[in-house]
Design a protein around this motif. Structure first.
Motif, PDB file in Angstrom:
ATOM      1  N   THR A  76       0.972  -1.283  -0.166  1.00 27.85           N
ATOM      2  CA  THR A  76      -0.043   0.050  -0.126  1.00 27.85           C
ATOM      3  C   THR A  76       0.870   1.050   0.149  1.00 27.85           C
ATOM      4  N   HIS A  77       0.225   2.398  -0.270  1.00 26.68           N
ATOM      5  CA  HIS A  77       1.181   3.608  -0.434  1.00 26.68           C
ATOM      6  C   HIS A  77       0.348   4.934  -0.293  1.00 26.68           C
ATOM      7  N   ALA A  78       0.968   6.189   0.221  1.00 28.49           N
ATOM      8  CA  ALA A  78       0.096   7.072   0.051  1.00 28.49           C
ATOM      9  C   ALA A  78       1.210   8.255   0.201  1.00 28.49           C
ATOM     10  N   VAL A  79       0.651   9.532  -0.476  1.00 23.89           N
ATOM     11  CA  VAL A  79       1.475  10.486  -0.721  1.00 23.89           C
ATOM     12  C   VAL A  79       1.574  11.708   0.443  1.00 23.89           C
ATOM     13  N   GLY A  80       2.762  11.831   0.905  1.00 27.07           N
ATOM     14  CA  GLY A  80       2.931  13.126   1.833  1.00 27.07           C
ATOM     15  C   GLY A  80       2.906  14.627   1.359  1.00 27.07           C
ATOM     16  N   GLY A  81       3.187  15.526   2.114  1.00 29.07           N
ATOM     17  CA  GLY A  81       3.129  16.638   1.390  1.00 29.07           C
ATOM     18  C   GLY A  81       4.089  17.706   1.392  1.00 29.07           C
ATOM     19  N   ASN A  82       5.212  17.469   2.145  1.00 31.46           N
ATOM     20  CA  ASN A  82       6.403  18.155   2.346  1.00 31.46           C
ATOM     21  C   ASN A  82       7.827  17.486   1.946  1.00 31.46           C
ATOM     22  N   PRO A  83       8.034  17.558   0.798  1.00 29.00           N
ATOM     23  CA  PRO A  83       7.320  17.855  -0.561  1.00 29.00           C
ATOM     24  C   PRO A  83       6.577  16.764  -0.863  1.00 29.00           C
ATOM     25  N   PRO A  84       5.657  16.719  -1.877  1.00 34.18           N
ATOM     26  CA  PRO A  84       4.953  15.680  -2.192  1.00 34.18           C
ATOM     27  C   PRO A  84       5.830  14.197  -2.599  1.00 34.18           C
ATOM     28  N   VAL A  85       6.111  13.537  -1.566  1.00 36.56           N
ATOM     29  CA  VAL A  85       6.684  12.190  -1.865  1.00 36.56           C
ATOM     30  C   VAL A  85       5.732  11.089  -1.599  1.00 36.56           C
ATOM     31  N   LEU A  86       6.200   9.893  -2.166  1.00 34.62           N
ATOM     32  CA  LEU A  86       5.509   8.748  -2.203  1.00 34.62           C
ATOM     33  C   LEU A  86       6.054   7.746  -0.942  1.00 34.62           C
ATOM     34  N   TYR A  87       5.299   7.561  -0.015  1.00 36.48           N
ATOM     35  CA  TYR A  87       5.555   6.663   1.165  1.00 36.48           C
ATOM     36  C   TYR A  87       4.877   5.196   0.633  1.00 36.48           C
ATOM     37  N   ALA A  88       5.724   4.031   0.864  1.00 42.55           N
ATOM     38  CA  ALA A  88       5.119   2.826   0.460  1.00 42.55           C
ATOM     39  C   ALA A  88       5.344   1.748   1.706  1.00 42.55           C
ATOM     40  N   GLY A  89       4.467   0.751   1.887  1.00 44.86           N
ATOM     41  CA  GLY A  89       4.798  -0.366   2.945  1.00 44.86           C
ATOM     42  C   GLY A  89       4.706  -1.596   2.005  1.00 44.86           C
ATOM     43  N   ILE A  90       5.675  -2.235   2.120  1.00 44.32           N
ATOM     44  CA  ILE A  90       5.727  -3.475   1.168  1.00 44.32           C
ATOM     45  C   ILE A  90       5.993  -4.710   1.947  1.00 44.32           C
ATOM     46  N   MET A  91       5.543  -5.719   1.668  1.00 46.40           N
ATOM     47  CA  MET A  91       6.115  -6.871   2.128  1.00 46.40           C
ATOM     48  C   MET A  91       6.942  -7.611   1.345  1.00 46.40           C
ATOM     49  N   LYS A  92       8.208  -7.635   1.125  1.00 46.40           N
ATOM     50  CA  LYS A  92       9.233  -7.946   0.247  1.00 46.40           C
ATOM     51  C   LYS A  92       9.354  -9.322  -0.090  1.00 46.40           C
ATOM     52  N   VAL A  93       9.599  -9.549  -1.275  1.00 45.37           N
ATOM     53  CA  VAL A  93       9.838 -10.907  -1.979  1.00 45.37           C
ATOM     54  C   VAL A  93      11.492 -10.786  -2.001  1.00 45.37           C
ATOM     55  N   PRO A  94      12.105 -12.080  -1.513  1.00 47.81           N
ATOM     56  CA  PRO A  94      11.853 -13.080  -0.711  1.00 47.81           C
ATOM     57  C   PRO A  94      11.392 -12.890   0.592  1.00 47.81           C
ATOM     58  N   ASP A  95      10.981 -13.879   1.378  1.00 49.81           N
ATOM     59  CA  ASP A  95      10.588 -13.910   2.964  1.00 49.81           C
ATOM     60  C   ASP A  95       9.639 -13.045   3.337  1.00 49.81           C
TER      61      ASP A  95
END
Lengths: 208, 480
Positions: free
Chosen positions: B110-129
């Motif tokens: 999932t992910h969402a955008v911040g505002g200072n400056p507009p950057v993308l944050y993501a939380g992932i479950m990485k492959v592998p493991d």
């Protein structure tokens, strides 16, 4: 009941890196998923708006696709944006075999160069195709050899039954419930040809 | 004959008025609705199961969006990166960029955008493991891999929300942390400094059945009120989990030392309002409802401008012959009291809520309808301005539920996505991609090659491509 041969593998491979210029063709092939013969038409330019132009981007007209993943739409005559391994390494008009990985997929394809082989000019398509195919066979053989060396068992056989696994190893931590839990199954395989670690006539159980 | 066991590690509405001769009519098209298949033309040969989609919007640039799904790097299993979809024209077209640090594809993302400056944050479950990776990208168009800011193992379903405060972004990542003490696994990783540092905040205060459910969902209002919904698993018997549906709240953006304790239940005076108790969660990691697994549907949305108003949706098994039923409730007093069910949707899943700036609530969900053997997945967006006393119902897609057969689970996803901006609801869902106008009553635009007259997908050379699951972006005007 499914009837199929089973080859059991247990390893993944990686080759040590090497300077692009010194890479063997097999190493180039191993690191590439899109390989094509193409002619550089523009330097410092891009073929699709999704990619910003830079001194490392060139536009290449695809003359012949040698390898690509099935989902990728790429045919002779398409223009591809290539991010070169180093700036200035390609000039307009050069025809070469390009070894690349997919980068951006939109209205067109942008790739990253792993390496290129200028070869003869013009490139003889049949020769390039045969050379790449031969290199791919070398890579595949090396992969297979490594898998076999690390596998506990390699057999050709018949899957007699698939059932929920009865794993004997106890979990080392408290049980947790996630949708990522493996749904272990085990296949009962009647060995017809024991290549390694088993003999014809044996029955083996393979959890998966 | 000997039997041996070897262990091999394998990474493994028609709205018809009565008449003398009733002829079914297609649902009316609503002006301003767009539905777009995200798969680009250069991947026309793609036949993967692009499930569990998600969407992020850039407030600073309405034309810029990011989207994800269980879409692999087209390069194959040896690829060191996974892709994310990007649109720079307001969702009309999408490109696939391999910039996520995960082998070939991600697990949950999932992910969402911040505002200072507009950057993308993501939380992932990485492959592998499947370790958690908390990521950041300053420039969505950069070829660079997203930057790792935090990581650890043993988590599930990271769910990202953000807010901008002064010159720093606050990032809230709801997740199920199996290393939390005492089986109270419902957790929010909170960053008050743009992801530079995260603090894991435990939000469960009651005893559990050894863990909480996987879905922990934050929602943030403009006044920095943060709500989080989660399943308080209390016991389980077989595949059924007995659970409470719980909402916690923090009135100051989770900046204090003991956050998420501003909403107390009157029954036991513990933090976390018990919106529903002793519901039955059918935990089924198997194709159970129209080939999809079930057990974690949960969504919460707050009116960003009026944080007293909050909506909650979850799914459980009522036990009246249903497989899985979505419930929607509302609170107008900051979660202190809750309505009874405003909507009860049988055999539905993947509910997502959003509240527009004029107070209209949007409810996206996917429901199996029709008789066995001819059942369909119907994706709907409902809107209401009066707490669902009345609502507008819009069918975005109605597709066969039995085709294509599932390649893996989840079939269409454990969640989808709904957001709002200005006078639009913007969302994303996954569905059967057959190019048949009857399947998309509001119309649909494909980027990939298709032949509508023959209902066929085509690859780059014009050869037929098998039907699969694709992600679909949509925008729908908010009820005025």
């Amino acid at each position: 009941m499914h009837i199929r041969s089973a080859m059991l593998f247990a390893v993944a491979l990686s080759f040590p890196g090497a300077a692009v210029a010194q890479m063997s063709r097999a190493a180039l092939v191993k690191q590439s998923d899109i390989i094509f013969i193409g002619t550089v038409t523009q330097v410092g330019a891009v073929a699709v708006p999704e990619v910003p132009p830079s001194d490392r981007t060139v536009v290449v007209r695809v003359d012949q696709v040698l390898e690509k993943p099935a989902p990728v739409a790429l045919t002779a005559g398409d223009s591809v944006t290539v991010e070169t391994a180093r700036a200035g390494s390609l000039k307009a008009g050069i025809q070469a075999t390009f070894y690349t990985t997919g980068w951006i997929f939109g209205r067109g394809v942008a790739v990253r160069e792993v390496g290129h082989e200028p070869g003869q000019s013009p490139v003889v398509t049949a020769d390039a195709r045969e050379a790449v195919a031969r290199a791919r066979a070398v890579v595949n053989d090396a992969d297979l050899k490594a898998h076999i060396q690390r596998a506990a068992m390699v057999v050709a056989g018949r899957v007699e039954q698939v059932r929920p696994a009865e794993l004997t190893a106890a979990p080392t931590r408290p049980r947790r419930i996630t949708e990522h839990d493996p749904d272990w199954q085990e296949a009962i395989i009647q060995v017809e040809d024991g290549i390694k670690g088993a003999q014809a006539g044996e029955q083996v159980v393979v959890p998966r | 004959m000997r039997a041996r066991v070897i262990t091999v590690g394998v990474a493994l509405c028609v709205a018809c008025k009565g008449s003398e001769r009733e002829v079914p009519k297609p649902p009316a098209k609503l002006a301003g609705v767009r539905v777009v298949d995200l798969i680009p033309v250069s991947l026309s040969g793609e036949s993967w199961q692009d499930a569990e989609p998600f969407l992020a919007l850039y407030a600073s640039n309405p034309r810029l969006m990011a989207a994800s799904a269980f879409t692999p790097n087209p390069g194959g299993s040896a690829s060191a990166t996974a892709p994310i979809f990007v649109s720079d024209d307001g969702g009309d077209s999408w490109t696939l960029r391999n910039t996520l640090p995960s082998q070939t594809m991600t697990a949950d993302i999932t992910h969402a955008v911040g505002g200072n400056p507009p950057v993308l944050y993501a939380g992932i479950m990485k492959v592998p493991d499947f370790p958690l990776n908390e990521l950041k990208a300053n420039d969505l168009f950069s070829p660079a891999t997203m930057r790792l800011q935090g990581f650890r193992a043993d988590i599930d379903q990271p769910f990202v929300r953000t807010s901008a405060v002064g010159n720093a972004d606050r990032v809230y990542i709801g997740l199920n942390d199996f290393d939390a003490p005492d089986g109270r696994t419902a957790t929010v990783d909170v960053s008050l400094d743009g992801g530079t540092t995260y603090t894991s905040r435990r939000i469960e205060t009651r005893n559990t059945a050894g863990q909480n459910g996987p879905s922990i969902r934050p929602a943030v209002a403009q006044d920095h009120t943060v709500y989080v919904a989660y399943f308080g698993w209390r016991s389980n018997a077989g595949a059924d989990v007995t659970s409470d549906v719980v909402v916690v709240r923090d009135d100051s953006g989770a900046t204090g030392a003991t956050p998420f304790r501003d909403l107390v239940d009157p029954s036991d005076h513990l933090p976390g309002r018990l919106v529903a108790t002793h519901v039955t969660i059918p935990w089924s990691n198997a194709p159970t409802l129209g080939q999809v697994r079930i057990g974690s549907t949960l969504s919460i949305a707050v009116d960003a401008l009026h944080s007293d108003n909050v909506y909650l949706a979850w799914a459980d098994r009522v036990g009246t012959g249903d497989i899985y039923t979505v419930h929607v409730r509302r609170s107008t007093d900051r979660g202190a009291t809750w309505s009874s069910d405003l909507r009860t949707l049988t055999n539905a899943t993947d509910a997502s809520l959003a509240v527009s700036t004029n107070g209209t609530v949007g409810l996206l969900y996917q429901q199996v309808t029709g008789p066995a053997g001819a059942s369909r997945w119907v994706t709907r967006l409902e809107q209401s301005r009066d707490g669902f006393a009345t609502h507008q119902d819009l069918v975005l897609a109605t597709v066969p539920a039995a085709t294509p057969p599932f390649q893996f689970l989840p079939y269409i996803g454990d969640y989808n996505g709904l957001l709002t901006r200005g006078n639009q609801f913007l969302g994303i869902f996954s569905a059967n991609n057959t190019p048949d106008s009857a399947n998309f009553p509001q119309g649909v635009v494909y980027q990939r090659r298709v032949d509508f007259p023959t209902h066929r997908l085509l690859d780059g050379s014009g050869a037929p491509v098998a039907v699969s699951i694709d992600p679909f972006y949509f925008s729908v005007p908010v009820l005025p």
